[in-house]
Write a protein that holds these residues in place. Structure first.
Motif: not given
Lengths: 125, 173, 627
Positions: A90-93, A97-104, C390-392
């Motif tokens: 998944p791209q970062l657009n 954002y929520v997808l990539w940043l929420l776990p962090l 890739p995400f995981y």
């Protein structure tokens, strides 16, 4: 200690690849194909699929690599034709954002809780 | 107080998740991408079905009419079902049908046309399926409507039916 | 057929027994007897018997190919071998739900028997909470997924079972997985019961530990069997694809592992009590959530289960009732402990367990968010995205580095307060790990820095645990073995990743294909007919760089019912590496497309997971708790 560190840094910077260009292309092609969803299969990548669609995509990726396109450009080409869904990374657009940043964020939140529980109680022991 | 606050947060989050999952169940799972921006038709060169000459896309789509690009194959069963409807559409003056023969054996394809009729003003051959990918298709049958500005305005996955034919007729008026 | 009737009415009786059990237990709850009413045990046993009878009836219908039963019709065929007729019973949606009921009723009965020294009210409440789950599943089965539906007129032949499901690993994968997966229900029920009785204490921790271990061991092995099946059957040499169904089994495993570590604290003193309850609730909730995601058709996956939104709605509502109930009980009944017992120094065993939980929750959030986010996005904005490997990998791999380091240091710390002993030996081990890694990895990959750090961390854990095994520190042997297994797992996966090689090419019969090190010779093909498929067996000879020849015989199978063509890979496994060859037909051609892979250390991946479970089993049989 210092000499050890210098040696380590030197070694790291010499790191080089033994792969020949053919193998590089093959490895690149495999990497790309694993990242493309086979749209008529249920949850397989194009790399794993033997369907008609996968066959066509494999040919197209081959040609694009020969034309000299980079990995990201090939993904972009496919995204234009089929939408974001076709690429597994998944791209970062704005959609993700929520997808990539929420776990962090959750990780940091957890860290904060642990910090409160242990370090600040440090005074008592 | 702290307990009540976290309770409130949890209830909100859970209700939100419940609603989302409930709605998600009712969403159809088949991915039928709507055309958001009208895309230009791809630029390509393809082999003609009958003459085996190579045609440029600009030449194929040069006239000032609506075009329907229909991806078909002789081995595709639903294609036979939609074929009579394509014949009906081909009688319409304001549209020309372009057939894209997908990953097919040329003799079988010719037999198909002889047996079921030819609605296409032109047929091009896509032996490897790569041309279909340029259109953003993933199988057979698929049908694309192209307007006079040479943009793809509508896409139908699967065989067309009577309702779709009516919709097409409205578009191409 | 008679088996149908018996099976169906057994289910109804089982449901009625649930209601009866609830009534009897509630009455017993309020009575003054010190012992539990023996009727409760007998009724629970009877309920188990009814579910077993129902399950056996379905198996019998499958064995007899009784196509008047709709489930048998949909999933079986007369030409199927007997073993797969039997395993086909639980290879479908309805049958697997019977398996759910079986494990639910079995575990509560075993719990009642094995908890005789526990407080009476606690045991009864556990039974009651479990019965709520059991009733929910009985209703689900009887209302939406009846395995005993009648078909009339009776068809002559069934639709058959998907041939890729006809595999020994897949036959035992569901039962073992469910023992773990569904077994978390007991932890759920008993922790809720304990909360209402204010019984989250040291004693409860010691008591519940074996249940957590049993679930954990079965879940670990169950997941491993699924991966082994994917590796041998799905024909592309991978064993984990971050597919939604795989993720769904991994999530309870992550929380269960976290819970296991917390119980290690709890069995010594009553600390982290709220967190333990939350984890217990979450683990089973994730199991239920997983069931929802997989059976409702909301997600797109390789693992096809009969998808039906109506079933999805039932599970969704049931799931939320359970969540609401459990959270309600938690908030209402839970009393925060005496603050003093929550004290421990920042450098202590308790903290390392907290850190373990911290990382586990992070990994859980990555997997959970990655799996369900596409659903949320689709509903909210009608955009479809894919979240794949890739995400995981990007989010998990970097965090493995500190995780492995903590795993090496943590167990050495003492409880409550500690210093790091033997700092020198630790640092030396660390340096050795880094240098060893560097020299191994330097010529193998371009991603040098990242792999060096990650593999060094894994080696560090490897050497520290190995050292403990050698100097015979047997205090915590179960934990050492498990951590050693984990380090071995990471090392095997990483080296397998780096060192695997693959060749894809089209080849004709009689042709030879040369590549740098060796030669592939396509000798001949043979055709063979089995009971339910025709097969084309290819004979390949592969000569490696030393001139040694091995034979590989990949197969293409054409099944007749249903008509499916599958490729069966031939895999030669040695301790050092697997050689993997799979073949596919090329349309309209005399060529065959082959994929030849050399995969080092594959078998060590399975061995290390077994070691992990071994560590768990050793803990199960240890009499006293960890020092």
């Amino acid at each position: 200690m210092k000499i050890l560190k210098i040696f380590i840094i030197l070694f790291l910077s010499i790191g080089f690849s033994h792969l020949k260009s053919d193998e590089k292309n093959d490895a690149l092609k495999s990497k790309i194909l694993k990242n493309i969803r086979c749209l008529i299969c249920q949850g397989q990548s194009v790399y794993d699929s033997e369907s008609e669609f996968a066959f066509s995509i494999k040919l197209i990726v081959d040609r694009k690599i020969e034309e000299g396109l980079k990995e990201e450009q090939i993904y972009q080409f496919l995204r234009e034709k089929y939408g974001d869904w076709v690429i597994y990374n998944p791209q970062l657009n704005k959609n993700t954002y929520v997808l990539w940043l929420l776990p962090l964020l959750l990780f940091l939140f957890g860290g904060a809780i642990i910090y409160k529980k242990t370090i600040s109680k440090n005074n008592k022991i | 107080m702290k307990n009540k606050f976290s309770l409130f947060i949890i209830i909100t989050v859970l209700s939100f998740c419940f609603v989302i999952f409930y709605k998600g169940l009712n969403n159809p799972n088949i991915y039928a991408p709507k055309i958001k921006d009208k895309k230009n038709i791809p630029i390509f060169e393809a082999k003609d079905f009958n003459s085996s000459a190579y045609l440029k896309s600009e030449k194929i789509f040069e006239e000032d009419v609506f075009y329907i690009v229909n991806i078909w194959a002789s081995w595709c069963v639903p294609c036979r079902i939609e074929h009579p409807l394509l014949m009906e559409l081909s009688k319409n003056q304001s549209v020309k049908l372009i057939g894209l023969n997908y990953r097919d054996n040329i003799n079988n394809a010719k037999k198909f046309i002889n047996e079921f009729g030819n609605p296409y003003s032109q047929i091009i051959v896509d032996n490897e399926g790569t041309l279909s990918v340029e259109f953003g298709a993933y199988g057979v049958p698929e049908t694309f409507i192209i307007d006079k500005n040479k943009k793809i305005i509508r896409k139908f996955i699967g065989p067309i039916n009577k309702e779709i034919v009516e919709e097409i007729k409205l578009i191409i008026k | 057929m008679l088996a149908n009737q018996i099976g169906y009415y057994s289910l109804i009786l089982g449901l009625l027994l649930s209601v009866l059990l609830c009534g009897v237990s509630i009455k017993d709850l309020n009575s003054n007897n010190k012992q539990i009413n023996p009727n409760v045990l007998s009724l629970s046993f009877l309920q188990l018997v009814f579910v077993i009878v129902s399950f056996l009836s379905l198996i019998l219908s499958f064995i007899n190919s009784d196509f008047s039963n709709e489930t048998v019709f949909n999933n079986s065929h007369t030409t199927k071998p007997l073993f797969y007729k039997i395993s086909g019973t639980w290879g479908n949606h309805e049958g697997s739900l019977l398996l759910w009921l079986l494990v639910l009723t079995l575990f509560i009965f075993l719990f009642l028997i094995k908890s005789k020294e526990q407080p009476k009210k606690y045991r009864i409440l556990t039974l009651l909470f479990q019965q709520i789950i059991i009733i929910g599943f009985f209703l689900f089965v009887l209302m939406t997924s009846n395995p005993f539906n009648y078909l009339f007129p009776i068809p002559n032949e069934g639709l058959g079972l998907n041939p890729i499901l006809q595999d020994p690993a897949l036959a035992i994968h569901p039962p073992i997985l469910y023992l773990g997966y569904v077994g978390t229900s007991i932890i759920f029920s008993s922790s809720l019961a304990a909360v209402t009785q204010n019984y989250i204490s040291k004693e409860w921790g010691q008591h519940i530990k074996k249940w957590v271990l049993i679930s954990w061991i079965f879940l670990t092995i169950g997941i491993m069997l699924g991966s082994i099946w994917a590796y041998y059957e799905l024909g592309w040499g991978g064993f984990w694809f971050w597919d939604p169904v795989e993720n769904v089994s991994l999530m309870p495993w992550l929380t269960l592992t976290a819970l296991l570590h917390c119980i290690l604290v709890l069995e010594r003193k009553a600390t982290l009590t709220s967190w333990v309850v939350i984890l217990s609730i979450t683990t089973f909730t994730l199991s239920m959530c997983g069931t929802f995601l997989v059976r409702s058709g909301i997600l797109n996956s390789v693992h096809t289960f009969a998808n039906d939104p109506a079933r999805g709605i039932f599970i969704l509502i049931f799931l939320f009732i359970l969540i609401t109930l459990s959270l309600g009980i938690f908030f209402f009944f839970h009393k925060e402990n005496n603050k003093d017992s929550n004290n421990f120094f920042w450098l202590s065993r308790e903290t390392s367990i907290l850190i373990n939980n911290w990382f586990m929750m992070y990994f859980l959030s990555v997997v959970l968010i990655g799996t369900v986010y596409p659903i949320f996005l689709d509903v909210i904005s009608s955009e479809k995205i894919s979240v794949g490997p890739p995400f995981y990998q990007k989010l998990i791999a970097p965090f493995l580095i500190p995780f492995l380091l903590f795993m090496s240091v943590g167990p050495r710390l003492k409880w409550i307060k500690s210093k790091i002993e033997n700092k020198k030996s630790l640092i030396i081990t660390f340096i050795i790990s880094v240098m060893l890694t560097f020299f191994i990895v330097k010529n193998l990959t371009t991603d040098l820095l990242f792999y060096t750090i990650l593999i060094s961390a894994a080696f560090f854990l490897f050497f520290t645990t190995l050292k403990e095994l050698f100097i015979k520190k047997f205090n915590n042997i179960s934990q050492t073995v498990a951590h050693f297994g984990f380090s071995l797992l990471i090392l095997s996966i990483l080296f397998n990743n780096i060192l695997s090689s693959e060749i894809i090419t089209n080849i004709k019969i009689g042709e030879k294909y040369n590549y740098e090190k060796s030669e592939i010779f396509f000798k001949k093909i043979e055709e063979r007919k089995e009971s339910n498929f025709n097969s084309i067996i290819a004979y390949f000879e592969i000569k490696d760089e030393k001139g040694k020849i091995i034979e590989l015989n990949p197969e293409i199978r054409i099944y007749d019912q249903p008509v499916i063509i599958t490729s069966e890979a031939d895999i030669k496994t040695t301790l050092l590496e697997d050689k993997f060859l799979v073949m596919n037909l090329v349309k309209g051609n005399e060529y065959f497309n082959i994929r030849y892979q050399v995969k080092p250390f594959m078998i060590w991946i399975w061995i290390s997971i077994l070691l992990l479970s071994l560590g768990g089993s050793m803990s199960l049989f240890q009499k006293r708790y960890e020092k």
